[in-house]
Design an enzyme around this catalytic site. Structure first.
Site, mmCIF file in Angstrom:
data_model
loop_
_atom_site.group_PDB
_atom_site.id
_atom_site.type_symbol
_atom_site.label_atom_id
_atom_site.label_comp_id
_atom_site.label_asym_id
_atom_site.label_seq_id
_atom_site.Cartn_x
_atom_site.Cartn_y
_atom_site.Cartn_z
ATOM 1 C CG ASP A 90 -2.163 0.872 1.024
ATOM 2 O OD1 ASP A 90 -2.194 1.643 0.040
ATOM 3 O OD2 ASP A 90 -3.082 0.798 1.854
ATOM 4 C CG ASP A 125 -5.887 5.345 -2.864
ATOM 5 O OD1 ASP A 125 -4.760 5.123 -2.377
ATOM 6 O OD2 ASP A 125 -6.921 4.806 -2.413
ATOM 7 C CB ALA A 193 -12.511 5.314 1.518
ATOM 8 C CB CYS A 276 -11.200 -23.240 17.003
ATOM 9 S SG CYS A 276 -9.989 -23.060 15.697
ATOM 10 C CB CYS A 278 -6.592 -23.691 14.611
ATOM 11 S SG CYS A 278 -6.209 -22.838 16.153
ATOM 12 C CB CYS A 281 -8.275 -24.200 19.443
ATOM 13 S SG CYS A 281 -8.351 -22.426 19.161
HETATM 14 N N1 GUN Z 1 -6.565 0.917 3.195
HETATM 15 C C1 GUN Z 1 -7.863 0.930 3.566
HETATM 16 N N2 GUN Z 1 -8.593 1.728 2.744
HETATM 17 C C2 GUN Z 1 -7.740 2.218 1.830
HETATM 18 C C3 GUN Z 1 -7.912 3.080 0.692
HETATM 19 O O1 GUN Z 1 -9.002 3.563 0.388
HETATM 20 N N3 GUN Z 1 -6.775 3.344 -0.035
HETATM 21 C C4 GUN Z 1 -5.563 2.814 0.283
HETATM 22 N N4 GUN Z 1 -4.515 3.106 -0.481
HETATM 23 N N5 GUN Z 1 -5.374 2.010 1.335
HETATM 24 C C5 GUN Z 1 -6.451 1.721 2.099
HETATM 25 ZN ZN ZN Z 2 -8.238 -22.105 16.981
#
Ligand code: GUN
Ligand code: ZN
Length: 481
Positions: A90, A125, A193, A276, A278, A281
């Site tokens: 990101d 963005d 978002a 669970c 896993c 657990c």
């Molecule tokens: N992580 C959570 N929402 C967003 C987003 O709208 N844009 C970016 N770049 N990272 C995010």
């Molecule tokens: Zn578990």
């Protein structure tokens, strides 16, 4: 270099697919766990052994880190994180949404993501908060689009750059953003978002936002739901056509002593059992886990294992054609999820054409099942059937031998002609004792068939319980019991 996406199986608007970026390939739906280089509760190499095929990390954190910036530039992300699967990065956008601004440019973050060997890059963005006023949403969306255009110009069409879809809760803007991103040629498109919507359980609006974005996007685009989330909502999002999720929930919840299940999150301190399968657990009692010095790490393991298992279950459900049943199951975990599910059912006409024709089964799970794609598609098809001059609709009553044609009545579908008796969905559908809601839909189906066969003399054979309903709905038919 370019990102490609291939759809292999479909169910509702969901798909099982193969996402390729550079020399990496992962199966979708996929979960990319969020990895913070400074707080690696579970090392990515161990995630790999848990079935994780891809991870997401934050290029902004790497670029600002004295410890990690140099090594990432020299050796590359895959070596620094010791992970040879797909790594998405990101940009600083999330930090920007939290702190208001960041001190990098779009070009700088993209160059940096390229230089550290990321497989999927995210431009800078602007994640516009859902409660932003329309004029401001448009202004921010235009900046995001300009940055995507710049990304294409600077790095070329083959660079593995994603095209985020913003637009807050304005459906026309989300659709426009989706279309613009697809027209620019982005094959990997995160819906952005939406974290504030999910954090406040606004699943109804989330469904509207995803449907709007999908409407604008190319159907072949791989869709990432940014920042989602909790495994209880993956099935719903997958049914809407989301292919990739990223989540830090496994680690964030572990930090707070919270235990993830597919039906919600529990406080470990209040638990009396570990329900669970896993390894964590099964090898600890709940008391041992509560007292363990490694509690946070063990909880993170459990949380990630549960999350990955849900992703596998979703892929299996899509392949088998049982995604509706899974969505129905999961969305009963919280009334707000049920709200999102019901919103999807209200808008099912918009996605019914995407659903596949044949599936493993149709299990009736209550009135919501009446609005499944299979029922609406069946109702659209059934008027094409040609009836004989004299027909008996067998709706639970006696079947006299004098009729040349007997058509079974099977709610919520309605008439089930003999030729379709073995065919999905109405033939193999499993329905319990008839209820009012399924009868309403069954009658709708029968009305559709009778409307296109106005000259057929119809007799309906039913039980005392439903005779009055049939008489009221079909005044021209003879109703016998
Ligand atoms: N992580 C959570 N929402 C967003 C987003 O709208 N844009 C970016 N770049 N990272 C995010
Ligand atoms: Zn578990």
């Amino acid at each position: 270099m370019a990102i490609t996406f291939e759809v292999i199986h479909k169910d509702i608007a969901g798909r099982v697919g193969k996402l390729k970026a550079g020399d990496k390939a992962i199966r979708t739906p996929a979960l990319l766990p969020v990895v913070n280089p400074h707080l690696q509760i579970i090392p990515p190499s161990e995630m790999k052994k848990m079935g994780v095929e891809g991870i997401i990390t934050n290029a902004y954190i790497f670029s600002k880190s004295e410890e990690f910036r140099g090594p990432a530039l020299e050796k590359g992300l895959h070596e620094v994180l010791d992970f040879d699967g797909l790594i998405m990065t990101d940009s600083g956008s999330f930090q920007m949404s939290v702190y208001g601004s960041v001190d990098i440019t779009n070009e700088q973050t993209l160059s940096f993501q390229r230089d550290i060997g990321s497989d999927i890059w995210v431009p800078l963005d602007i994640p516009t908060h859902p409660d932003t006023e329309r004029d401001e949403v448009i202004a921010q969306m235009e900046i995001t689009m300009a940055r995507m255009k710049e990304a294409k110009e600077l790095f070329g069409d083959d660079a593995p750059i994603s095209g985020p879809v913003q637009g807050a809760v304005f459906e026309d803007l989300r659709e426009y953003a989706g279309k613009t991103v697809s027209d620019m040629g982005f094959a990997y498109c995160p819906v952005g978002a939406v974290v504030p919507l999910m954090e406040s359980y606004r699943y109804r609006e989330l469904v509207d936002v995803i449907l709007a974005a999908k409407k604008g996007l190319n159907p072949g685009a791989c869709v990432h739901l940014f920042g989602a989330g909790h495994p209880s909502m993956f099935a719903l999002a997958a049914a809407l056509g989301c292919d990739v999720f990223d989540s830090a929930a496994y680690a964030l919840y572990a930090k707070e002593g919270r235990y993830i299940t597919t039906y919600g999150t529990l406080k470990l301190d209040e638990m009396s059992e570990l329900p669970c399968a896993c390894p964590v657990c099964r090898s600890h009692t709940v008391e041992e886990l509560k007292k363990s010095p490694d509690k946070q790490k063990l909880l993170a393991y459990h949380n990630l294992a549960v999350t990955m298992a849900e992703i596998s279950r979703i892929r299996a459900a899509i392949q088998d054609g049982t995604l509706w049943e899974l969505v129905d199951e999961r969305c009963r975990a919280h009334p707000k999820l049920l709200d999102g599910y019901r919103r999807l059912l209200e808008r099912v006409e918009e996605i019914e054409h995407l659903d596949r024709a044949s599936k493993r089964r149709f299990f009736y799970r209550g009135s919501e099942s009446c609005r499944r794609t299979e029922v609406t598609n069946y109702h659209a098809m059934i008027p094409r059937v040609k009836l004989s001059d004299v027909s008996l609709i067998a709706a639970g009553g006696p079947v006299p031998s004098r009729f040349e044609e007997v058509i079974e009545f099977k709610p919520p579908f309605g008439p089930l002609p003999y030729e379709l008796a073995e065919t999905f969905p109405a033939g193999p559908a499993e329905v319990p004792t008839w209820d009012e809601e399924m009868m309403k839909y069954g009658i709708k189906g029968l009305k559709g068939l009778l409307a296109t066969n106005p000259d057929t003399k119809v007799t309906i054979s039913t039980t005392a319980k439903w005779a009055d309903l049939f008489r009221a709905e079909f005044p021209a038919a003879e109703v016998i019991t």
